[in-house]
Each structure stands twice: as structure tokens, then as C-alpha cells.
Design an enzyme around this catalytic site. Structure first.
Site, mmCIF file in Angstrom:
data_model
loop_
_atom_site.group_PDB
_atom_site.id
_atom_site.type_symbol
_atom_site.label_atom_id
_atom_site.label_comp_id
_atom_site.label_asym_id
_atom_site.label_seq_id
_atom_site.Cartn_x
_atom_site.Cartn_y
_atom_site.Cartn_z
ATOM 1 N N GLY C 149 0.821 -1.203 0.000
ATOM 2 C CA GLY C 149 0.000 0.000 0.000
ATOM 3 C C GLY C 149 0.855 1.252 0.000
ATOM 4 N N CYS C 150 0.229 2.388 -0.325
ATOM 5 C CA CYS C 150 0.974 3.639 -0.435
ATOM 6 C C CYS C 150 1.459 4.101 0.935
ATOM 7 C CB CYS C 150 0.113 4.704 -1.099
ATOM 8 S SG CYS C 150 -1.520 4.929 -0.371
ATOM 9 N N TYR C 151 0.538 4.188 1.896
ATOM 10 C CA TYR C 151 0.946 4.598 3.237
ATOM 11 C C TYR C 151 1.975 3.623 3.815
ATOM 12 C CZ TYR C 151 -2.873 8.034 3.957
ATOM 13 O OH TYR C 151 -3.715 9.116 3.899
#
Lengths: 346, 346, 346, 346
Positions: C149-151
Site C-alpha cells: 500500500g501507499c501509506y
């Protein structure tokens, strides 16, 4: 205390009506109409109103509302107000319609540009075009006011004195207008997403935007001739604000002072119109949150044209503020009541 | 009518003082001090004030101003107010200092974090820390008020009830704060240019920001113990708004209702503090242009921490609004006078 | 030439895959899958691709695509990839899943945080968590990669070396993350409208965001212990960029140089990780459009904590760029192929 | 390998030259000139270049640089390049001047609009106006290229085919242009601060902007007549992008297809000019980061005018990208070398 009903209270213009009327000492909102949020607390839709507005959203039953309200604001999609209007409503309450339904006198023109049938053309004649600075006396006696469009308010007021005094060739008029995104409404559409608008700019509705005939009609009245213009709106990555840059060929040689005198003739006593000092260009930020129209102009002797510029907050002077200004006139209140909003900067 | 002088009237906080005081019915501005724009019309600096403010900018002669004004707001760089202060001024007028000069009781702490010598430490003891919700009674009798910082106002009010009631371990407190760019002031610096801030985000002043000891001191008073925290400010591409996200370990098991009751104990009668409904996260936009602090919290039983969130408009509750709130208290006016600003959305 | 299929090619991550792969000399896109825009020209959906991509959007028939493509990227909602996966597909092609379906090894944890049933848990064990800097060798041999995921990419890489070396108390870790709005996807929802996001900031998913267990699991592997953290995401008015500010208590006294040496130990040969020079805080703008992670840290001896900061472009290193990096590894290409994207400023 | 020197490498256009040339396989930068940052590491000024550019900023000694470089880009204030130019420099290296010094053939016109004396008018005649799509052959043989202005590039290319073919009345041409703020440069000035530009829009330089005579001269060559236009630039709250909306009266009745055929005649083989499909309005975001010009038009039969629209990235096609395009032509490289930049969205 004026009892106010709002239909379409959860759109951006409706929300701005609530913000302004909350600070209006002679009006109270009795009906927060919202088809999308019926039975939801208004402050749950607009959290800024938490502990300020305690009401719950109601439906858009205009007949029922007419019995309760002294005035109804319809901040609704085109066609809604016209479809609801009838004699009984008009006999019970006053109407300030923020949609375009009664702005254009020629029903065929309305139907052509809006692409819908007008459901109550019999009221068009009676409706007063609520551009207060121009139609003040008529507004005072109106029971049905067509509140002008955002682009049109800015475009018309910027050119009006020169149109009226006949110093520009009306059929050379080009209006290049730029608007913040709140003008596009609160509908959930991909083109209005943050990522699509931010760091972006575009024209839209080129040679076909619905505010065109409204500007043409009003400036036609001012100049006493049939007017055809080019009007091009643009979407700008900001929430609020309209800037109109207008170009027209001068009919004769005029000096800065002569043109300034014409603007002053029409606007020097107008509380909400500020003709700026020489060489100061209007900026939308300087009017944000207020009911002002800031205007200025520049003569270009090389091309024999004049460039006029006007700036408004599209949700205030371009919608809710002007609507309240109309209400004040209709109810004999001071025109500035509730509208002494100081522009917020930055 | 209270005669008000502003020194630093052309900074962003000074401009906001003007905006708010323009709508205050018991105050009038008699002095628009601005070292940078002496003799220039105020409305030429802030064009939003065209036709609203007709005055010209004056110098920052505090002694002269003290003779004319009932109260002076100093919205000036750190050190200025302290360098001008003397007994004569304090005998003639009241002072509300928006800088940090009198916020910190320990002069050594001030001098260490601000890196400058304090020029009038003899007045620190007398100065009242003007966080109205906490020090209301003291403010009423003050002649010198230290108006709290923007980050600090938000950070302290968000955690205050829990600190006061001793339910969080104060030395686990971490404040991660985010601010709009007006907090950086109107100085012409490359890092504050539009193109540097827009589409960008960064932390700054990590483990060294000057608001740290101010938060620590005030929360220390509340909790009755020495407090050391981590405070990290961030720059956000928006004009206004501070959001503080605060983390602390709970000293004991508490329920949502228990914590809510604590917040209500301190804030339920506070006009400008809004404890939001369960699960509604504060957003800076919902308080923009207003004097509100919006607060909420979430208990994380997995980690035994509580996450507190607070939002303010940094120029209003974080500066000019709170300064006017202090003025109202000092002059026996209703605390909300001139501050019934409805947040503007969008 | 690697034949690439993309399912979900018209979301923001899908669009970024197309942008990056267009410049990749060893890959060609053979399938632009888009349930929403089937049969529409891709360049009509993303006008930036006009005259660059001539293809038409296809459906999301993964079985059919598996026959044609050497690798399939699924940039699709949670659950889609898991629901389509089968042995036949995996025998015919490689899969890089940009959704969360195979990121979390414990299916119960996945189902709890995502609230959906996992339709093909039998492939979770095989799936490689595609954080290239950490799992490079496993990725090289994988046929199913769970793209992080990005986070999580940003949060994990920022803390990883310190977790691995055991110098921070893992259960004091707090991740306060801020993201541009493209992370919210291209769905037409009111909260993502320009006017709702612009000039606004808020936390969301407090103590409940789905990236939490993913960060915990990976940092748990690194530190060799069970890890529970607080993770708070925030929405920022910018298109791209994630900034993670992370706080942890130090287990022992360490100097700047010691911590820097730890970061260098893990990252000095990593092309896409840039540990900045002392006191330079990462800014999202400095990595925009690129596959870089910029990292730095600050030790606060007052509180015995370390503040770590990391910045990425959420659509590149946080999604499409990392996915291509994984592809390069899986196909034995230079890891930086197609990813030598210079950050764009301003 | 072409040895490139840049004078003014730390301005926004200079920074973009560095970004583009970093990805150019036949050029290497040997001189990062920056009067403001001499001896500072380039990557400390532009942190995006950390670990990409290792060089240190040098002075602006053009004579010394001419000995080392095959080509010099001057991204400097008006007057600098003209003041440095001499025969020796031109005998040793090629010059691509991004300032206006050699754009206007009539030195009196230059001196009038720019308000400075031209220090080397003897080279004006030789200089080639580097609008590649129009002057390609001349550029190939030039040793001194005047790289066009950002507004002018967009304004000219948008109208050029219609001017050339004589279907519009040139003296009715009105160019209403909107620009992102990077066009204002990196100088620290109050009007370019984030808080002054964000949520704001204004016109500036009305009837007096310096790009006016440049557009007039080039469109005069195209149409074979003396041309006087109105050109109004506007500042928009975005980093990059220019949108030009142009209005002209048609000399005769034309259909959409006829006008489209004219645009295609000039642009169908131009790699960097994209004439969009019918009714698609150019948006600045669709060209961001790339060297494209997106163009379209709309005929308004009501007013007998044509509205033309063009969009560019002001730092790429409007500055650095076009400069590299010129360099490619001057050195016999493929015109698109280093410029195959895919627009970044969102």
C-alpha cells in the site's frame, strides 16, 4: 422577523444563504429544504453549522412551505421552480428564484439554451430580474424575483455603464470569464474531483454556455439594441470567485477620466460596487466572502478597445448575497442588512 | 467606543484584526501601525478594505499611541513589544501582545528557544496568558495580555481537559500539527512562494519549534507536573487552518462516554469550543474565518492510547480572534462581541 | 518485450502504470482493462495520452488476459484479485496485485480490517510482499506479488532500519501520515470534490485504517516481535504525495552519526531510497513523479524519542512505480528500468 | 556528447532545463551557472536533484563558459544575454537565449516594451526565432536562437495556421491568456507568496504586457500584414500551465471540417502539437510536464467569430522543452530526443 424558507439548502448556494441569513437580524430560517438529505440534521451536512443551526432538513414541498414562509429562496436545478409555481403560492409568499427559470423573458430562448420545456411561462412577464443595482425599484415591488446568474451578475455589472452610455460597440463585446469550482455545484462528478481540478485550467461550454443569452438580454436593454456576444467560461482551481475580462471596441475616442466618470455616474452611490483606483486590477480574493463587485478598466489606444474587468464572489454577489439583497429590497429593509460582510484575506 | 491601536497592522494577523474589528460595534481603530508601509493608504496594502478603511498607515511609535488608544494590539515580530514596554505605556493603555514576548514565565526558557534577549522581563510576571477559556478571570483584570500562539492555542485546548483531569500520561504526549501557510507571515521569502508550497508538504522545526515550551508550560499548569512533549509542525498548501493530532497513553481504562463527559465538563458552556459528535473528525475548513475550536477524540484500546484532534483558523482563534476575545474580557464586553463569525464553506 | 495487461487501467494508479510503462523499453501494454469504460478509447478517458496510446478499453476478463500477457497488474478494488485468482491463471502468467488481497499473511486479520471474505486464501502463503528493498530476492522468484500500500510503503521504509536493528521500542511507534487526494481514487464522491478538499485538512480512519495491520506485520518481521502501532492518515489538498512523520522512543542513547550509519547500512546502495543530509526535512514535492523515498530523522534528547520522516509519490513508489520495480525484478531486468523518473519541480 | 552550459540554472526555467537534460542521452551539463547560489551544491537548491546532480553552482562568466560548452542556455533576466554577447562567444559556442533579448527584430520596439537599452543590437538580425514548428530549417543552421516566450509560444501556435491561411481578420484577434505561477519566476516577492496567489485570480499587465509585440510580430509574418492585438495575461493558482483563449472574426464562412483541415495541414506531422478531437477543450493538466501544445477551436456562427484554445506547460514547451527542441535541431539530433515526456496526470 421575516420567515424564510430555503429549497435546496444543502447545495453550495443554499449553504451560503444559510451562512448569510444566520447573521441577518431581521430574518429567520424556518425551512431547510433538501431533497438529498431529508430528515438529516443540517449541521451534519454542513459541519461548519454545528451548534449554530439546530434544524433538520425537510423536503421540497413548496405549497406547504408557502403557508409558513414570508419568502422562499429556491436554490434548485433549472426547471424545478417553474414546475412548482402557481397562483396560490404567489399569493401567499414571495419567491426569490436562484435558478434561471424566470431570468429570460423570451421563453423560446430559455427552452433552446436550457434544453427543457418551461412549465410556467405565464409568470415570466411578472418576474423581476433581480440585479439590484439596475432594477432596484422594480425589485421593491416584486413578488417573484429571478436572481441573476453568477457569471451574468459579474459580466453585466462590469459593462453596464458603458453599454448604457453607448460608448462601446456592443456587438464587439467578448466576455472571457473565469470561475472557482463552487460554481459547478456539489454534485459528485468526476470532472469536479479535487485531482481533476487542482493544477488544471480549461474552458468549457464554449459558444454554448447558458448564461450567454441572459447577458445579451440585459445588456440589450441597457444599450437599446439587440446584442450578440461571445462568452467563454473557464474553470479555475479555487473554491470561490469569478473574474470577467471583457473586451469591446470603443465607438469614439475617450479618456480614462471620461470613462471613469461614466462608471462613477452609475456606481458612486452603490454600496456593493467598487470601481477601483486607476491601474488596480480586480482580484477575486479581495472580494471573497463579501457582496462586492470590484470593477476596473483599461483603454488600449493601439487597438481602440477597452478592457473591462470585474470580480465577485460567485456564491455571494453571484448567488446568495444578491438574493438577500433582493429580499431586503422586497421587504423594505436597508439594502445592506446582513450583507456588511468584510472580504476575507488571505 | 474603545479606541484601538494596532502595531503591525499589515501582517496577516494584523489584517485579520482589522477585518474583525471593522465589524465590532464597540471598538474603533485609531492607529494602523505598519513599519513597512508608513504613509501608504491601508486599503492600498489590503485592497479588500477599499472603501471600508480610509486610514493611512502610521509608524510604530508605541509611546505616542499609548496616549491615544485604550488598547494596543502588537502583531509584531518577537522582541518588539518587550523592547518598547515601560511603566508609562502600561499606565496609559492596555496591551494585547500577539507575539511570544510575555507568554513564557521563565525568561531563560524564552531566551533559549527564541534566541534573543528579553528586554523587559520585569513585566513577565504581571502578564496574563490570554487563553480565555482557561484564564478568563485573570484576563478580565489584566493590563498586559500575552495572546497565545496559533499552534499552542489549538494544541492546548485540545488536550487541556484530559491533562487537567489526569487521565493521560503527560510525558507520552505527542502533538503532530499541520498549518496553513498564512502562519508563516507575509514576508517575501522563497520557501513561502506559491510554487514552493503548492502541491507540497513538509515538517519543519522538528524537535525545536518555539511553540513547544509554551505548550509544555500551560499543560504543566493544567496537570500539575513538569511536562515534556514532542511537537512537530508541518506546512500545508492552504491559506488558513491548523489541525493538531495529539497522541497520549491513557493512565487507566476509560470509555468514550467518560472522556466525552470530561470534555463537556470544561467546554459545554464555552461558546467557541465545539466538541464534535462521536466519530466526526475536525476539519479546518469547518472553522475557517471563525473563532471556533473544533475538537474530538478517539480511544484506541489496542494501543491504550487516545488520539485527540483539534482544528482552528490560525488567524482567528489562533491570533486576531482570540486577541479580540481578550479585549472583550478586559473591557467588560460580552465575550463574543464582534466574534460571531460564521465559518465560511466552501 | 514483456506483454503487460492492466486490470483497472483507468483508475489513478492504473493511469500511472500506463504513464510509466509507456516509457519502459522492454514492456508493452496489450490490455487496458476498465470495467467502467469498456470500448471507450483509453485516450478519451485520459486525454494526456492522446496520440500516445491508441488502444481501447477492454473488460476485466482475467482468464482471457492471462493467456495473452506475461504479467498482469491488478489495480482494482479490494477483493477483486482474490476472487479471480486460480491455478490456471498463475500457471500462465505472473500477477502483481496492487490491491491488499495478498498483503496480509493472516487471513483473519485481512477479513477483520477489510470487512470482506477472502476468496482465495490458498494463495496468500505463496504471495510475496513486494517491498523490493526488503524482499528483493523473494520477488525475483515470485509469480504472485502483493504490491504494498501507499501509506505502508512510506511508513515501513522510513522506520525499517531502526526496527531491524532494535534501537527503537516498537510499541511506542506512532505514524502520523498525510496524503494527497489521488490516494482516494477517482470515484465520484462528495468528500473528494475540489471544494471539499481545497483549503481543508482532516484526519480520517483514526485507529481503524486498513493499512495499520500491514505496517504492523512488516515491522513485526523486521523487529522480530509483535508490533501494535497508532497510524493516523490525513487528507491534504494536493494531488500527489505522502509524508509520514513517525515517533518512537529510543531504547538507548544514540548519536546522529550512529543512526545515520544504520540508515546507510540498509539504504546506501538503494537507488530509490535517499537518506537526506542532516537537518533536511523530506518534502513531498521533491519526489513528485518519481520512484524515490526521501527519508530523514531527528533525535530529541529531551524526550528520548526519535522523529523519522519519509516522503513518497503515492502513485509512483506508493503504487505504480513500485509495481514496475517488482516487474523488473521478476523478469530479470535492471531494477531501475523505466523508473529513472526525475522528480518534477515545481 | 554535447557539452551544455546553463546560465540561470536555479530559476524555474533553469531547473526544468536540468530536469530535461538529465534524461537526454546525447547531452551533459558542464556548467550550472547561478549568480544567487555560487559555490552552493545544486542539489541543495533543488532538493529533487539530490543524488542525481552532484555539481556545484558556478558564476555567470559567459566568456569562460563559451570555451567549455558546445551550447549555452541563458535562462536569465532580460538584458543579461544581450549585455554579454560578442563575436568571440558566438565563434566558440552556440547560444539559446530563453530571455527576450533577440526575439524582436525591431530594436526600438524591444526597448520601448522592455524599458531597457539593447546592448548588442548587431546580433538581432542573425538571431533565429526558435519556434521550431515554424522556423525549423532556420533553427538548424543557427548559432544564436531566441527561444520564444511562454505566452507567445502558446498564443502563436494556437492561431498560426488560421493567420497563415488568411481566414481570420488579424486585427480582431484577442488573446486572453492564463498562466500558472511558475511563470512569475522564483524571486521572493509578496505578490507571489502562496497566500496571495492561492484562492485568487487576477489579470495583470493589461494592454502593456511585453509578450504582446512578440506575438504581433510573428503573426504578422504569418499573415503578411501588420497586426495589432489585445493580449491579457492572468495569474492562476497553479504551478504550471498556460491556457490561451483566442477570439477572432472570420473573414468568410467556414465549416468545422475546413478549419480542421487547415490545422491538420500545418500540424498533422508535428510530434508536439496535438489538435484535439472535436469539442474537446484543451486542459493544462493534460500537457503537464510534457512538451505538447494541445489545440482546439470552436466556430460561433452567431457572432461570426472563431474561438481558438491552446494549452502548454509553460516551463516545458514554453521554456526549457522548446529550448532543448531547438538544441536538438541545431545539433542534428532527432527533434524529440529527451523530450518524450509523457504528461503527468493527476
Amino acid at each position: 422577523m421575516i420567515k424564510v424558507g430555503i429549497i435546496g439548502a444543502t447545495g453550495y448556494a443554499g449553504g451560503e444563504l444559510v451562512r448569510i441569513l444566520t447573521g441577518h437580524k431581521d430574518a429567520e430560517i424556518v425551512w431547510y429544504g433538501s431533497r438529498s438529505y431529508i430528515d438529516k440534521k443540517y449541521a451534519d451536512v454542513y459541519q461548519n453549522m454545528f451548534q449554530i443551526v439546530d434544524a433538520t432538513c425537510l423536503d421540497d414541498n413548496m405549497e406547504e412551505l408557502a403557508k409558513q414562509a414570508d419568502v422562499i429562496f429556491t436554490a434548485t436545478p433549472q426547471g424545478f421552480c417553474a414546475s412548482m409555481m402557481n397562483d396560490k403560492i404567489l399569493s401567499e409568499t414571495k419567491i426569490i428564484d436562484l435558478s434561471a427559470d424566470y431570468r429570460i423573458k423570451d421563453v423560446a430562448t430559455y427552452e433552446k439554451w436550457y434544453g427543457i420545456e418551461h412549465k410556467s411561462p405565464q409568470y415570466i412577464e411578472e418576474a423581476v430580474y433581480g440585479l439590484c443595482e439596475i432594477n432596484r425599484e422594480d425589485v421593491k415591488n416584486a413578488r417573484l424575483v429571478a436572481n441573476p446568474g453568477c457569471y451574468t451578475t459579474c459580466s453585466i455589472l462590469t459593462a453596464y455603464p458603458l453599454a448604457k452610455e453607448g460608448i462601446i460597440d456592443m456587438n464587439t463585446l467578448i466576455v472571457d470569464a473565469k470561475s472557482g469550482t463552487s460554481g459547478a455545484g456539489r454534485g459528485a462528478k468526476v470532472p469536479n474531483l479535487f485531482c481533476e481540478v487542482n493544477e488544471n485550467m480549461k474552458a468549457y461550454g464554449v459558444a454554448s454556455h447558458r448564461h450567454t443569452p441572459e447577458i445579451e438580454e440585459q445588456l440589450g436593454y441597457a444599450s437599446g439594441e439587440k446584442v450578440l456576444i461571445n462568452f467563454t467560461p473557464h474553470l479555475v482551481p479555487m473554491n470561490r470567485g469569478i473574474l470577467a475580462t471583457e473586451y469591446a471596441t470603443l465607438k469614439k475616442d475617450v479618456t480614462y477620466e471620461e470613462v471613469k466618470a461614466i462608471y462613477d455616474k452609475y456606481y458612486k452611490d452603490e454600496k456593493f460596487v467598487r470601481v477601483l483606483e486607476k491601474d488596480v486590477c480586480p482580484e477575486t480574493k479581495w472580494v471573497e466572502g463579501s457582496n462586492y463587485v470590484d470593477i476596473n478598466f483599461k483603454i488600449d489606444s493601439r487597438t481602440n478597445r477597452i478592457i473591462m474587468m470585474g470580480a465577485i464572489d460567485n456564491l455571494v454577489k453571484g448567488a446568495a448575497g444578491q438574493a438577500v439583497q433582493n429580499m431586503n429590497l422586497m421587504f423594505g429593509l436597508p439594502e445592506t442588512e446582513g450583507l456588511e460582510l468584510v472580504p476575507m484575506f488571505p
